[in-house]
Structure formats: structure tokens, C-alpha cells
Motif scaffolding. Structure first.
Motif: not given
Length: 150
Positions: A24-42
């Protein structure tokens, strides 16, 4: 968001059920937290997931919803709203095919954990035990979609 918080949040996602803390720590290391504005395409239907984009910082990613919501549209029709612990984009990481739906941030915005394809591939190669809970979760997701007629 602290790594321990990410590990705890990801541990509550069916895709990662029962995996040891080290993985689980390895999974967390691979990614990042991303903020998306309301309605923004992901992600957008038809978006290609191959080539050099896979290796770019904002390349091909799967997303786990941490907060807010995501709206899923298929051929212009809203088919789902996703909340915390839901995920999307994993199929394209697995099969390399273009995105199958449009996903945008909900009315209050969206915070996701985004894992890029190169990290996902490395995770599966280094920790094959990830595959079993992932297969079970994806089968359950497919059965729900079939039952709903999507």
C-alpha cells in the motif's frame, strides 16, 4: 496529504483490499493527489493512452476519488456519479485502449489520487499479488455495469 492518510484511504478501496501495508505504501509512492475544479474534464472518451504521453508527468493515469465527486458520461448521457473510494481510468491502464467515457469533476470539485501508467505497470510487475484483488474488484464492477444495462 500525508502518506499515511493516502495509504489509509487507498486501503479502503476494493481494488486494493487485503494488500499488505508495504505494498500500500508503494502504491501511494507511485501517485499524487490532484485537485480538479468543478466541471473540469479529467478524462475524455477516445483519448489515446499510448505513446510518449504514458511517461509524461500528467500522462495516462487512473484516479481514485478521495473527496468531492466525478460525473461519468457515456455518449453524452450521464451514467454515473462517483464518490470517495470509487475509481476510474484503470481499464485503459490495463489494456492500453482509448478511454471509454468522459469523466469530469462534480459540482463541488474533485480530489483524486492519480497513478500514472508507468507506475501501475511497475507495481504489477514488482507486486503480482496486487492482481488478484484487482481482478475481483473489476469483475464486480463489470457485473454491476451489466446489471444496470451499461
Amino acid at each position: 496529504m500525508a502518506d499515511d492518510q493516502i495509504v489509509a484511504l487507498l486501503g479502503a478501496v476494493d481494488l486494493f483490499t487485503g494488500l499488505p501495508p508495504k505494498v500500500m505504501r508503494r502504491i501511494a509512492d507511485y501517485g499524487e493527489v490532484v485537485e480538479h475544479e468543478p466541471g473540469a474534464p479529467v478524462v475524455q472518451a477516445g483519448e489515446q493512452v499510448s505513446g510518449f504521453r504514458v511517461f509524461s508527468p500528467k500522462g495516462v493515469e487512473m484516479h481514485v476519488v478521495l473527496a468531492g465527486s466525478a460525473e461519468v458520461d457515456l455518449h453524452g448521457t450521464r451514467v454515473a456519479s462517483l464518490g470517495p473510494r470509487a475509481y476510474f481510468g484503470e481499464l485503459s491502464l490495463i489494456d492500453g485502449k482509448p478511454r471509454s467515457a468522459d469523466v469530469s469533476a462534480g459540482p463541488d470539485g474533485l480530489r483524486t489520487f492519480a497513478m500514472p501508467k508507468w507506475g501501475f505497470d511497475e507495481l504489477l510487475r514488482d507486486h503480482p499479488e496486487v492482481a488478484l484483488p484487482m481482478l475481483r474488484a473489476l469483475c464486480a464492477k463489470l457485473r454491476r455495469a451489466e446489471a444496470a444495462g451499461h
